[in-house]
Scaffold this active site. Structure first.
Site, PDB file in Angstrom:
ATOM      1  CB  CYS B   9      -0.915   0.017   1.255  1.00 42.77           C
ATOM      2  SG  CYS B   9      -0.361   0.348   2.678  1.00 42.77           S
ATOM      3  N   GLY B  10       0.285   2.385  -0.084  1.00 44.06           N
ATOM      4  CA  GLY B  10       1.085   3.626  -0.240  1.00 44.06           C
ATOM      5  C   GLY B  10       2.101   3.688   0.849  1.00 44.06           C
TER       6      GLY B  10
END
Lengths: 155, 93
Positions: B9-10
């Site tokens: 994820c980010g």
């Protein structure tokens, strides 16, 4: 740690007016920074992160955003709850080219998330449940948000 | 051979933690031996060697040499079964 313990009254902003998602970040940063919950870099980091990897989520009937950033910026953990009078735009987590109108924002100030699966699952449960969403949106004060989160804990 | 799945994820913190758990359970339920590695999407390019699949909750900033699936379904709860199947299909070969 129970979900409701992440709530802080000063980081629950209900029925507020913000012109953009940046306004939301400014508002939350101001409260969190003056209490020492986050570092000075939290604000630029969360904005940058939202630009690069947006956090808007489109559920069938509503949208919600879960802005968060690097754990290093968070000294004291929190879940910020913001509800807006008028929606602001967030880009979608899985498609930057699409923007959604968001009225409920859960800002996640977490710094040891690998050990917080249960908390994160509860948060996702909040995100996914339309009834909970409606209740957050309708909440008039911090107490109602606390009650709602406490109820989820025992559910 | 044991497969390796990168879950990204980010920030490598919030959404990937939830997705990791979901993927681990999916593998267990289907008797698939695989290692699930949680990371930031920015780390994926350098870690794809030797990995078999990328499962990302966020947009993919580039193209990769191995297959990638966007896993927002595990966050929104919409279309989870379909995504389960896609991931399993990737790992069959």
């Amino acid at each position: 740690m129970p979900l409701a313990q992440f709530l802080k009254d000063e980081l629950i902003k209900l029925d507020v007016s913000c012109d953009s998602r940046y306004d939301v970040f400014d508002l939350m940063y101001e409260e969190a920074f003056k209490r020492g919950y986050v570092s000075e870099s939290f604000l630029p980091k969360i904005k940058e992160r939202e630009e690069t990897f947006p956090t808007g989520l489109n559920l069938d009937k509503y949208s919600i955003a879960i802005p968060h950033t690097d754990p290093e910026c968070v000294f004291e953990q929190f879940i910020g709850v913001i509800t807006l009078k008028e929606p602001v735009l967030f880009q979608l987590m899985d498609d930057k080219s699409k923007e959604v109108e968001v009225k409920v924002i859960l800002m996640l100030g977490l710094n040891e998330p690998h050990s917080q699966l249960a908390i994160l699952q509860k948060i996702m449960q909040i995100v996914q449940d339309e009834e909970t969403y409606e209740k957050i949106l309708a909440a008039k004060n911090c107490k109602e948000i606390h009650q709602l989160f406490n109820k989820l804990e025992t559910a | 051979m044991k497969k390796t799945i990168l879950v990204a994820c980010g920030a490598g913190i919030a959404t990937s933690t939830v997705v990791c758990n979901r993927v681990e359970n999916l593998l267990k339920d289907n008797g698939i031996q695989a290692e699930v590695v949680q990371c930031k999407i920015s780390e994926v390019a350098s870690r794809q060697d030797g990995a078999d699949l990328i499962v990302s909750t966020t947009i993919l900033p580039t193209t990769y040499q191995i297959p990638a699936e966007i896993a927002t379904a595990y966050i929104t709860g919409i279309g989870m079964d379909k995504l389960d199947q896609k991931i399993l299909d990737h790992l069959k070969n």
